[in-house]
Design a protein around this motif. Structure first.
Motif, PDB file in Angstrom:
ATOM      1  N   PRO A  70       4.220   9.726  -0.265  1.00  0.00           N
ATOM      2  CA  PRO A  70       4.354  10.622  -1.425  1.00  0.00           C
ATOM      3  C   PRO A  70       3.302  10.386  -2.513  1.00  0.00           C
ATOM      4  CG  PRO A  70       6.508   9.802  -0.766  1.00  0.00           C
ATOM      5  CD  PRO A  70       5.496   9.121   0.130  1.00  0.00           C
ATOM      6  N   SER A  71       2.745   9.177  -2.602  1.00  0.00           N
ATOM      7  CA  SER A  71       1.698   8.893  -3.591  1.00  0.00           C
ATOM      8  C   SER A  71       0.353   9.491  -3.198  1.00  0.00           C
ATOM      9  CB  SER A  71       1.539   7.377  -3.753  1.00  0.00           C
ATOM     10  OG  SER A  71       0.999   6.830  -2.558  1.00  0.00           O
ATOM     11  N   LEU A  85       8.885   3.835  11.202  1.00  0.00           N
ATOM     12  CA  LEU A  85       9.645   4.021   9.972  1.00  0.00           C
ATOM     13  C   LEU A  85      10.180   2.666   9.531  1.00  0.00           C
ATOM     14  CD1 LEU A  85      10.755   6.206   8.075  1.00  0.00           C
ATOM     15  CD2 LEU A  85      12.733   6.382   9.587  1.00  0.00           C
ATOM     16  N   ILE A  86      10.059   2.371   8.245  1.00  0.00           N
ATOM     17  CA  ILE A  86      10.516   1.098   7.684  1.00  0.00           C
ATOM     18  C   ILE A  86      11.693   1.400   6.762  1.00  0.00           C
ATOM     19  CG2 ILE A  86       9.879  -0.902   6.270  1.00  0.00           C
ATOM     20  CD1 ILE A  86       6.897  -0.208   6.976  1.00  0.00           C
ATOM     21  N   ASN A  87      12.851   0.856   7.096  1.00  0.00           N
ATOM     22  CA  ASN A  87      14.040   1.078   6.280  1.00  0.00           C
ATOM     23  C   ASN A  87      14.509  -0.235   5.712  1.00  0.00           C
ATOM     24  OD1 ASN A  87      14.884   3.969   6.872  1.00  0.00           O
ATOM     25  ND2 ASN A  87      14.433   3.100   8.861  1.00  0.00           N
ATOM     26  N   TRP A  88      14.711  -0.252   4.429  1.00  0.00           N
ATOM     27  CA  TRP A  88      15.202  -1.443   3.735  1.00  0.00           C
ATOM     28  C   TRP A  88      16.662  -1.213   3.344  1.00  0.00           C
ATOM     29  CZ3 TRP A  88      15.409  -6.224   2.331  1.00  0.00           C
ATOM     30  CH2 TRP A  88      16.073  -6.564   1.154  1.00  0.00           C
ATOM     31  N   ALA A 124       6.748   3.726   5.747  1.00  0.00           N
ATOM     32  CA  ALA A 124       6.356   3.904   7.146  1.00  0.00           C
ATOM     33  C   ALA A 124       4.957   3.366   7.379  1.00  0.00           C
ATOM     34  CB  ALA A 124       6.424   5.379   7.538  1.00  0.00           C
ATOM     35  N   ALA A 125       4.638   3.198   8.665  1.00  0.00           N
ATOM     36  CA  ALA A 125       3.279   2.899   9.110  1.00  0.00           C
ATOM     37  C   ALA A 125       2.981   3.870  10.250  1.00  0.00           C
ATOM     38  CB  ALA A 125       3.168   1.451   9.580  1.00  0.00           C
ATOM     39  N   LYS A 171       0.823  -1.223   0.000  1.00  0.00           N
ATOM     40  CA  LYS A 171       0.000   0.000   0.000  1.00  0.00           C
ATOM     41  C   LYS A 171       0.849   1.262   0.000  1.00  0.00           C
ATOM     42  CE  LYS A 171      -3.708  -2.168   2.662  1.00  0.00           C
ATOM     43  NZ  LYS A 171      -3.858  -2.568   4.071  1.00  0.00           N
ATOM     44  N   ALA A 172       1.985   1.193   0.682  1.00  0.00           N
ATOM     45  CA  ALA A 172       2.880   2.356   0.832  1.00  0.00           C
ATOM     46  C   ALA A 172       4.280   1.913   0.411  1.00  0.00           C
ATOM     47  CB  ALA A 172       2.867   2.839   2.286  1.00  0.00           C
ATOM     48  N   PRO A 173       4.557   1.894  -0.901  1.00  0.00           N
ATOM     49  CA  PRO A 173       5.817   1.308  -1.395  1.00  0.00           C
ATOM     50  C   PRO A 173       7.061   2.035  -0.887  1.00  0.00           C
ATOM     51  CG  PRO A 173       4.245   1.632  -3.193  1.00  0.00           C
ATOM     52  CD  PRO A 173       3.680   2.332  -1.998  1.00  0.00           C
ATOM     53  N   LEU A 174       8.149   1.272  -0.810  1.00  0.00           N
ATOM     54  CA  LEU A 174       9.441   1.846  -0.439  1.00  0.00           C
ATOM     55  C   LEU A 174       9.842   2.911  -1.446  1.00  0.00           C
ATOM     56  CD1 LEU A 174      11.318  -1.487   0.347  1.00  0.00           C
ATOM     57  CD2 LEU A 174      10.754   0.285   2.030  1.00  0.00           C
TER      58      LEU A 174
END
Ligand code: MD6
Ligand code: FE
Length: 200
Positions: free
Chosen positions: A74-75, A104-107, A54-55, A34-37
């Motif tokens: 951003p989308s 925050l999701i960091n790849w 992020a979530a 739903k919220a791409p990197l």
């Protein structure tokens, strides 16, 4: 497992079991659908090596306009809710803190790193940051509240949780490197780091 304390950094090795990690990764995949990197760029225009999403109520954005928290991806879509198991962990490890408003999701791909930095874009710096490591091991460097002085490093493994409170809340920290193929959690390798924060 016993808690490891390095200065005011509180490290909980193996906080999440292998099964819990796998369930969490499945939830993260649904969030990222739903919220791409996205690959952030610094305000100077330099691409960062990690990819972020992020979530929660807010996500942290870095682009040419600067660093800030935003209520929308951003989308234009809202950030999905923070997984329940992370809220439970937060309540267990930092019971006196306010509820987290951002995960925050960091790849990190095998070549990604994160330079020494402070996390200080949040309004209430008395609130802790809690980080979760998933996938490949990472060399985590911990410094001081100024850039100067000695640092100490530890390898963070999949399932480990780090609480950054007290003087560690504003301590410089970073990821020097990833150890490729050190975990089988993520089929294509790499590392996910989650950081839970109170934003407002
Ligand atoms: C870690 N991460 O990856 C520590 N901070 O173990 C961070 O310190 C961090 O990944 C700010 C933004 C993204 C991060
Ligand atoms: Fe950080």
């Amino acid at each position: 497992m016993p808690v490891l304390r390095v200065r005011d950094f509180e490290i909980h090795p193996g906080y999440f079991s292998t099964d819990e990690q796998a369930a969490l990764v499945a939830e993260l995949r649904a969030i990222l659908a739903k919220a791409p990197l996205v690959q952030p760029v610094t305000p100077r225009g330099t691409p960062m090596s990690v990819r972020m999403s992020a979530a929660g109520e807010y996500g942290w954005i870095s682009d040419r306009k600067g660093y800030r928290y935003e209520a929308l991806h951003p989308s234009g879509v809202p950030w999905p809710p923070i997984p329940e198991c992370l809220l439970t962990m937060w309540a267990a490890l930092v019971p006196d803190a306010r509820k987290p408003e951002c995960c925050l999701i960091n790849w990190y791909d095998p070549a990604a790193r994160m330079g020494l930095h402070q996390d200080r874009d949040e309004a209430d710096l008395t609130q802790p940051v809690v980080s979760v490591s998933l996938g490949d091991e990472a060399l985590f460097r911990m410094g001081n509240t100024s850039r100067a002085g000695k640092t100490e490093s530890v390898w963070l493994r999949s399932g480990d949780v780090v609480v950054m409170g007290g003087s560690a809340r504003l301590a410089y920290h970073g990821i020097d490197r990833i150890r490729p193929n050190s975990s089988t959690l993520l089929p294509k390798g790499g590392r996910i780091n989650l950081t839970l924060r109170v934003v407002t």
